[in-house]
Design a protein around this motif. Sequence first.
Motif, PDB file in Angstrom:
ATOM      1  N   VAL A  78       0.841  -1.205   0.000  1.00  0.00           N
ATOM      2  CA  VAL A  78       0.000   0.000   0.000  1.00  0.00           C
ATOM      3  C   VAL A  78       0.876   1.256   0.000  1.00  0.00           C
ATOM      4  CG1 VAL A  78      -1.633   1.360   1.376  1.00  0.00           C
ATOM      5  CG2 VAL A  78      -2.006  -1.089   1.066  1.00  0.00           C
ATOM      6  N   LEU A  79       1.869   1.295   0.876  1.00  0.00           N
ATOM      7  CA  LEU A  79       2.671   2.514   1.027  1.00  0.00           C
ATOM      8  C   LEU A  79       3.537   2.825  -0.185  1.00  0.00           C
ATOM      9  CD1 LEU A  79       3.787   2.333   4.759  1.00  0.00           C
ATOM     10  CD2 LEU A  79       1.688   3.264   3.771  1.00  0.00           C
ATOM     11  N   THR A  80       3.889   1.825  -0.963  1.00  0.00           N
ATOM     12  CA  THR A  80       4.748   2.069  -2.129  1.00  0.00           C
ATOM     13  C   THR A  80       3.951   2.283  -3.417  1.00  0.00           C
ATOM     14  OG1 THR A  80       5.016  -0.308  -2.462  1.00  0.00           O
ATOM     15  CG2 THR A  80       6.721   0.822  -1.179  1.00  0.00           C
ATOM     16  N   ALA A  81       2.617   2.295  -3.318  1.00  0.00           N
ATOM     17  CA  ALA A  81       1.792   2.509  -4.515  1.00  0.00           C
ATOM     18  C   ALA A  81       1.971   3.936  -5.024  1.00  0.00           C
ATOM     19  CB  ALA A  81       0.328   2.232  -4.198  1.00  0.00           C
ATOM     20  N   ALA A  82       2.351   4.059  -6.290  1.00  0.00           N
ATOM     21  CA  ALA A  82       2.636   5.370  -6.887  1.00  0.00           C
ATOM     22  C   ALA A  82       1.398   6.253  -6.974  1.00  0.00           C
ATOM     23  CB  ALA A  82       3.245   5.184  -8.269  1.00  0.00           C
ATOM     24  N   ARG A  83       0.232   5.658  -7.031  1.00  0.00           N
ATOM     25  CA  ARG A  83      -0.997   6.447  -7.149  1.00  0.00           C
ATOM     26  C   ARG A  83      -1.154   7.386  -5.959  1.00  0.00           C
ATOM     27  NH1 ARG A  83      -6.281   6.493  -7.170  1.00  0.00           N
ATOM     28  NH2 ARG A  83      -6.447   5.686  -9.260  1.00  0.00           N
ATOM     29  N   HIS A  84      -0.630   7.021  -4.775  1.00  0.00           N
ATOM     30  CA  HIS A  84      -0.756   7.869  -3.584  1.00  0.00           C
ATOM     31  C   HIS A  84       0.071   9.148  -3.717  1.00  0.00           C
ATOM     32  CE1 HIS A  84      -2.873   4.526  -2.057  1.00  0.00           C
ATOM     33  NE2 HIS A  84      -1.832   3.827  -1.664  1.00  0.00           N
ATOM     34  N   ALA A  85       1.069   9.138  -4.582  1.00  0.00           N
ATOM     35  CA  ALA A  85       1.887  10.332  -4.821  1.00  0.00           C
ATOM     36  C   ALA A  85       1.402  11.092  -6.051  1.00  0.00           C
ATOM     37  CB  ALA A  85       3.350   9.940  -4.999  1.00  0.00           C
ATOM     38  N   GLY A  86       0.233  10.730  -6.569  1.00  0.00           N
ATOM     39  CA  GLY A  86      -0.316  11.423  -7.734  1.00  0.00           C
ATOM     40  C   GLY A  86       0.370  11.040  -9.029  1.00  0.00           C
ATOM     41  N   LEU A  87       0.795   9.783  -9.141  1.00  0.00           N
ATOM     42  CA  LEU A  87       1.470   9.314 -10.350  1.00  0.00           C
ATOM     43  C   LEU A  87       0.692   8.166 -10.997  1.00  0.00           C
ATOM     44  CD1 LEU A  87       5.071   9.238  -8.882  1.00  0.00           C
ATOM     45  CD2 LEU A  87       4.134  10.942 -10.454  1.00  0.00           C
ATOM     46  N   VAL A  88       0.790   8.085 -12.297  1.00  0.00           N
ATOM     47  CA  VAL A  88       0.138   7.023 -13.056  1.00  0.00           C
ATOM     48  C   VAL A  88       1.081   5.824 -13.122  1.00  0.00           C
ATOM     49  CG1 VAL A  88      -0.843   6.431 -15.319  1.00  0.00           C
ATOM     50  CG2 VAL A  88      -1.130   8.730 -14.400  1.00  0.00           C
ATOM     51  N   VAL A  89       0.519   4.626 -13.096  1.00  0.00           N
ATOM     52  CA  VAL A  89       1.308   3.392 -13.083  1.00  0.00           C
ATOM     53  C   VAL A  89       1.017   2.564 -14.322  1.00  0.00           C
ATOM     54  CG1 VAL A  89       1.695   1.248 -11.825  1.00  0.00           C
ATOM     55  CG2 VAL A  89       1.301   3.350 -10.582  1.00  0.00           C
ATOM     56  N   LYS A  90       2.061   1.934 -14.840  1.00  0.00           N
ATOM     57  CA  LYS A  90       1.908   0.964 -15.923  1.00  0.00           C
ATOM     58  C   LYS A  90       2.791  -0.229 -15.589  1.00  0.00           C
ATOM     59  CE  LYS A  90       2.439  -0.051 -20.742  1.00  0.00           C
ATOM     60  NZ  LYS A  90       3.145   0.213 -21.959  1.00  0.00           N
ATOM     61  N   ASP A  91       2.205  -1.417 -15.536  1.00  0.00           N
ATOM     62  CA  ASP A  91       2.924  -2.660 -15.238  1.00  0.00           C
ATOM     63  C   ASP A  91       3.729  -2.562 -13.942  1.00  0.00           C
ATOM     64  OD1 ASP A  91       1.928  -3.766 -17.615  1.00  0.00           O
ATOM     65  OD2 ASP A  91       3.631  -3.013 -18.774  1.00  0.00           O
ATOM     66  N   GLY A  92       3.153  -1.934 -12.927  1.00  0.00           N
ATOM     67  CA  GLY A  92       3.796  -1.859 -11.623  1.00  0.00           C
ATOM     68  C   GLY A  92       4.871  -0.789 -11.493  1.00  0.00           C
ATOM     69  N   GLU A  93       5.133  -0.047 -12.536  1.00  0.00           N
ATOM     70  CA  GLU A  93       6.150   1.015 -12.511  1.00  0.00           C
ATOM     71  C   GLU A  93       5.490   2.357 -12.810  1.00  0.00           C
ATOM     72  OE1 GLU A  93       9.390   0.517 -11.788  1.00  0.00           O
ATOM     73  OE2 GLU A  93       8.966  -1.610 -11.492  1.00  0.00           O
ATOM     74  N   VAL A  94       6.142   3.440 -12.400  1.00  0.00           N
ATOM     75  CA  VAL A  94       5.631   4.772 -12.705  1.00  0.00           C
ATOM     76  C   VAL A  94       5.654   4.956 -14.218  1.00  0.00           C
ATOM     77  CG1 VAL A  94       6.031   7.244 -12.423  1.00  0.00           C
ATOM     78  CG2 VAL A  94       6.409   5.697 -10.503  1.00  0.00           C
ATOM     79  N   ALA A  95       4.492   5.318 -14.793  1.00  0.00           N
ATOM     80  CA  ALA A  95       4.385   5.515 -16.235  1.00  0.00           C
ATOM     81  C   ALA A  95       5.106   6.800 -16.635  1.00  0.00           C
ATOM     82  CB  ALA A  95       2.921   5.576 -16.649  1.00  0.00           C
ATOM     83  N   THR A  96       5.778   6.758 -17.771  1.00  0.00           N
ATOM     84  CA  THR A  96       6.514   7.927 -18.250  1.00  0.00           C
ATOM     85  C   THR A  96       6.035   8.317 -19.639  1.00  0.00           C
ATOM     86  OG1 THR A  96       8.272   6.497 -19.111  1.00  0.00           O
ATOM     87  CG2 THR A  96       8.582   7.402 -16.901  1.00  0.00           C
ATOM     88  N   ASP A  97       6.232   9.589 -19.960  1.00  0.00           N
ATOM     89  CA  ASP A  97       5.875  10.076 -21.290  1.00  0.00           C
ATOM     90  C   ASP A  97       7.026   9.835 -22.262  1.00  0.00           C
ATOM     91  OD1 ASP A  97       7.743  12.019 -20.637  1.00  0.00           O
ATOM     92  OD2 ASP A  97       6.252  13.585 -20.284  1.00  0.00           O
ATOM     93  N   ALA A  98       6.921  10.372 -23.476  1.00  0.00           N
ATOM     94  CA  ALA A  98       7.938  10.148 -24.510  1.00  0.00           C
ATOM     95  C   ALA A  98       9.309  10.693 -24.114  1.00  0.00           C
ATOM     96  CB  ALA A  98       7.490  10.784 -25.826  1.00  0.00           C
ATOM     97  N   GLU A  99       9.341  11.727 -23.269  1.00  0.00           N
ATOM     98  CA  GLU A  99      10.611  12.311 -22.830  1.00  0.00           C
ATOM     99  C   GLU A  99      11.186  11.610 -21.599  1.00  0.00           C
ATOM    100  OE1 GLU A  99       7.883  14.644 -23.416  1.00  0.00           O
ATOM    101  OE2 GLU A  99       8.610  14.598 -25.463  1.00  0.00           O
ATOM    102  N   GLY A 100      10.446  10.659 -21.041  1.00  0.00           N
ATOM    103  CA  GLY A 100      10.927   9.920 -19.875  1.00  0.00           C
ATOM    104  C   GLY A 100      10.506  10.515 -18.539  1.00  0.00           C
ATOM    105  N   ALA A 101       9.668  11.549 -18.568  1.00  0.00           N
ATOM    106  CA  ALA A 101       9.191  12.165 -17.322  1.00  0.00           C
ATOM    107  C   ALA A 101       7.980  11.402 -16.803  1.00  0.00           C
ATOM    108  CB  ALA A 101       8.820  13.625 -17.575  1.00  0.00           C
ATOM    109  N   ALA A 102       7.830  11.342 -15.485  1.00  0.00           N
ATOM    110  CA  ALA A 102       6.680  10.673 -14.873  1.00  0.00           C
ATOM    111  C   ALA A 102       5.392  11.384 -15.287  1.00  0.00           C
ATOM    112  CB  ALA A 102       6.819  10.673 -13.360  1.00  0.00           C
ATOM    113  N   ILE A 103       4.378  10.607 -15.601  1.00  0.00           N
ATOM    114  CA  ILE A 103       3.089  11.175 -15.991  1.00  0.00           C
ATOM    115  C   ILE A 103       2.319  11.536 -14.726  1.00  0.00           C
ATOM    116  CG2 ILE A 103       0.892  10.735 -17.144  1.00  0.00           C
ATOM    117  CD1 ILE A 103       2.363   8.776 -18.976  1.00  0.00           C
ATOM    118  N   PRO A 104       1.996  12.828 -14.532  1.00  0.00           N
ATOM    119  CA  PRO A 104       1.217  13.210 -13.347  1.00  0.00           C
ATOM    120  C   PRO A 104      -0.244  12.802 -13.519  1.00  0.00           C
ATOM    121  CG  PRO A 104       1.639  15.132 -14.712  1.00  0.00           C
ATOM    122  CD  PRO A 104       2.363  13.978 -15.351  1.00  0.00           C
ATOM    123  N   ALA A 105      -0.859  12.414 -12.440  1.00  0.00           N
ATOM    124  CA  ALA A 105      -2.258  12.003 -12.472  1.00  0.00           C
ATOM    125  C   ALA A 105      -3.172  13.207 -12.288  1.00  0.00           C
ATOM    126  CB  ALA A 105      -2.509  10.995 -11.359  1.00  0.00           C
TER     127      ALA A 105
END
Length: 176
Positions: A78-105
């Motif tokens: 629960v505590l390591t879930a990226a969604r709690h920090a306002g981040l989108v997840v893909k396959d258990g990792e923080v999802a990134t855009d084409a430039e490699g930046a984390a996608i904000p939720a």
Amino acid sequence: RQKQQRREAGLPHGGRIPFGWQDLMTPDPVQARAIGEAITAVVAGASLYDVAARWNADPALGRRMGSTPWSGNDVGKVLTAARHAGLVVKDGEVATDAEGAAIPAVWPAIVPRELWDESRAVLASRATGVGVPRRRGWLSGLVRCAACGSKLTRSNSGARPIWRCWKERGGCGGVS
């Protein structure tokens, strides 16, 4: 493609409602507060088992999925879930855009990103051999595949023990 488009837009892309949330966009006030306090406590030195004991003692949080008490492992997930920090997840990792930046939720963060990153670093520093496969046979780690050279793993075929080269573990999968 629809899930990928929603992910790129920072929107939830389905699934069950995680702990800490009323729905996929709205934090649950009681659970979100508990998550924030737990992350702060872990950064300050509390163990996941301390947090699990607190959650189990709290009638509002006391049971995970209905009847199962919280364990340290459950709390860590629960505590390591990226969604709690306002981040989108893909396959258990923080999802990134084409430039490699984390996608904000588009949903609000329960905890600041910096605190979430710090808690993940604290938990990673505590890991000691987690994920190391247990030895099941006295030849484990010594017997090698004649075809590819990877380690064979002891398994059972019915009542009879066998040694296999597992494709899922980096082998060829062709020898047993």
